[in-house]
Design a protein around this motif. Structure first.
Motif, short mmCIF file in Angstrom:
data_model
loop_
_atom_site.label_atom_id
_atom_site.label_comp_id
_atom_site.label_asym_id
_atom_site.label_seq_id
_atom_site.Cartn_x
_atom_site.Cartn_y
_atom_site.Cartn_z
N LEU A 9 0.90 -1.22 -0.13
CA LEU A 9 -0.01 0.08 -0.04
C LEU A 9 1.03 1.26 -0.17
O LEU A 9 0.46 2.35 -0.81
CB LEU A 9 -0.88 0.08 1.29
N PHE A 10 1.87 1.33 0.72
CA PHE A 10 2.90 2.24 0.85
C PHE A 10 3.42 2.66 -0.47
O PHE A 10 3.56 3.68 -1.05
CB PHE A 10 3.92 2.04 1.94
N ASP A 11 4.10 1.45 -1.29
CA ASP A 11 4.34 1.59 -2.63
C ASP A 11 3.32 2.25 -3.53
O ASP A 11 3.57 3.13 -4.41
CB ASP A 11 4.55 0.33 -3.11
N ALA A 12 2.01 1.79 -3.33
CA ALA A 12 1.16 2.23 -4.27
C ALA A 12 0.95 3.78 -4.17
O ALA A 12 0.73 4.58 -5.09
CB ALA A 12 -0.28 1.69 -3.91
N LEU A 13 0.66 4.08 -2.84
CA LEU A 13 0.62 5.61 -2.69
C LEU A 13 1.91 6.35 -3.24
O LEU A 13 1.59 7.61 -3.86
CB LEU A 13 0.47 5.85 -1.06
N GLN A 14 3.05 5.97 -2.85
CA GLN A 14 3.96 6.70 -3.59
C GLN A 14 4.15 6.64 -5.09
O GLN A 14 4.38 7.75 -5.60
CB GLN A 14 5.34 6.00 -3.02
N GLU A 15 3.57 5.59 -5.70
CA GLU A 15 3.58 5.70 -7.03
C GLU A 15 2.81 6.59 -7.83
O GLU A 15 3.09 7.36 -8.59
CB GLU A 15 3.06 4.25 -7.56
N ILE A 16 1.40 6.72 -7.27
CA ILE A 16 0.47 7.51 -7.77
C ILE A 16 0.72 9.06 -7.31
O ILE A 16 0.38 9.98 -8.02
CB ILE A 16 -1.19 7.15 -7.15
N GLU A 17 1.37 9.27 -6.01
CA GLU A 17 1.78 10.71 -5.76
C GLU A 17 2.96 11.20 -6.85
O GLU A 17 3.03 12.41 -7.34
CB GLU A 17 2.24 10.77 -4.45
N PHE A 18 3.76 10.26 -7.08
CA PHE A 18 5.19 10.57 -7.98
C PHE A 18 4.77 10.72 -9.26
O PHE A 18 5.07 11.80 -10.11
CB PHE A 18 5.93 9.52 -7.74
N THR A 19 3.74 9.99 -9.83
CA THR A 19 3.07 9.94 -11.14
C THR A 19 2.09 11.40 -11.41
O THR A 19 2.53 12.04 -12.30
CB THR A 19 2.14 9.07 -11.45
N SER A 20 1.51 11.83 -10.46
CA SER A 20 1.01 13.27 -10.36
C SER A 20 1.90 14.37 -10.44
O SER A 20 1.62 15.25 -11.15
CB SER A 20 0.01 13.39 -9.20
N LEU A 21 2.95 14.18 -9.79
CA LEU A 21 4.03 15.27 -9.76
C LEU A 21 4.61 15.39 -11.11
O LEU A 21 4.94 16.45 -11.83
CB LEU A 21 5.11 14.95 -8.76
N ASN A 22 4.89 14.04 -11.82
CA ASN A 22 5.61 14.22 -12.99
C ASN A 22 4.65 14.57 -14.14
O ASN A 22 5.28 15.41 -15.21
CB ASN A 22 6.03 12.53 -13.39
N ALA A 23 3.28 14.17 -14.17
CA ALA A 23 2.39 14.67 -14.99
C ALA A 23 2.09 16.11 -14.83
O ALA A 23 1.71 16.77 -15.83
CB ALA A 23 1.12 13.59 -14.92
N SER A 24 2.23 16.68 -13.85
CA SER A 24 1.70 17.94 -13.51
C SER A 24 2.88 18.82 -14.03
O SER A 24 2.70 19.76 -14.55
CB SER A 24 1.74 18.33 -11.88
#
Length: 327
Positions: free
Chosen positions: A129-144
């Motif tokens: 779950l910790f990995d999943a939250l990091q994955e989506i937060e990091f993706t939102s940063l990169n996409a933003s």
């Protein structure tokens, strides 16, 4: 027209777990005509030994060994100083790359003649779950960051996957803020922007670089506080406004929850802010997910929405007390 000369520059500090796999992904590159500069920033483990043992397969490679701990920015600066390429590409030691990584960046530079190219980075872990939250937060940063570049208002990029010309570096190297540990990428981007340079985002799956998630909350927060610590040096209005809005929304959500102890009406205010923010975030993430391909997007985005305000609030506050230049 002849292709540009290319230098790949990578700073490493205590990366014995990643050094061999990094070099393995670089030696498999379809584009072969590059100079590889590896800067060992006074590692105290076996990083330097592993680099020395695995460098023989490259036709043009150099190891620079710093004799005291300089920090990532100074390590990169030393690498650029000792490199010869017209186009400089940086990545991190804990990244893996597709075989077409360098080729896709060089082709895009050839096409755009950009001063700085930001390229996509994604995150992968072991499925917790910790990995999943990091994955989506990091993706939102990169996409933003990609979206802001596309809108002509660059505010963010990631040194794990970026390229810039030697000319852009020479013009901007004195504005990289060596006094703060983070921002070798963002301060360069903002300087190139200030000088009117051409900045592009490369949306190409061949250019996608994958980095690992953090294994512990401590290492995660240490990294994010380091990233946030550079905010007090921002002078670019686009990034200042964005930072204030993001922190303001998160602060308001935390505040509404605290005010619940005074009056239950604040629950409704919190819910309105939460729902509006989640809807806007999810629409944005859904629009970019054909590229990033995050599984179970809705549930991951929803879970992140509950913890995100606290994470932003606390890292924002703690970043002002982060004084050590470490990475």
């Amino acid at each position: 027209e002849t292709p540009p000369s290319v230098s790949i520059i990578i700073a490493l500090h205590n990366e014995e777990k990643n050094a061999a796999s990094l070099l393995n992904s670089l030696i498999k590159q379809s584009f072969k005509n590059f100079e590889l500069i590896l800067v060992d920033d006074f590692s105290t483990d076996n990083t330097l030994k592993i680099l020395q043992e695995n460098i023989a397969g490259f036709s043009n490679a150099k190891i620079i060994s710093l004799h005291n701990h300089q920090g990532k920015k100074k390590a990169i600066a030393e690498g650029v100083k000792q490199s010869t390429g017209e186009l400089i590409i940086t990545t991190d030691a804990d990244c893996t790359h597709t075989e077409g990584w360098i080729e896709s960046i060089v082709a895009y530079y050839y096409e755009t003649k950009a001063d700085l190219i930001s390229a996509p980075v994604t995150m992968s872990g072991k499925g917790t779950l910790f990995d999943a939250l990091q994955e989506i937060e990091f993706t939102s940063l990169n996409a933003s960051g990609a979206g802001a570049i596309g809108a002509g208002k660059p505010i963010m990029c990631n040194a794990a996957n970026m390229a810039f010309t030697r000319g852009a570096w020479e013009q901007s190297k004195n504005e990289i803020r060596f006094e703060t540990a983070s921002g070798d990428d963002v301060f360069l981007l903002l300087s190139v922007k200030k000088h009117g340079g051409k900045i592009y985002f490369l949306k190409n799956s061949d250019a996608l670089v994958t980095t690992g998630t953090k294994l512990s909350l401590k290492s995660f927060f240490r990294q994010r506080i380091r990233w946030s610590s550079k905010a007090k040096y921002y002078t670019d209005k686009d990034i200042v406004i964005t930072s204030i809005v993001i922190f303001g929304i998160s602060f308001s959500q935390v505040l509404m929850l605290l005010l619940l102890f005074i009056h239950s009406t604040y629950a409704l205010v919190w819910m309105v802010i939460f729902v509006l923010k989640f809807i806007s975030d999810f629409i944005f993430l859904k629009s970019v997910n054909s590229f990033y391909r995050i599984e179970k997007l809705f549930i991951k985005a929803l879970l992140l929405s509950f913890v995100y305000p606290f994470y932003i609030f606390f890292t924002g506050i703690l970043s002002f007390f982060e004084l050590k230049n470490r990475w």
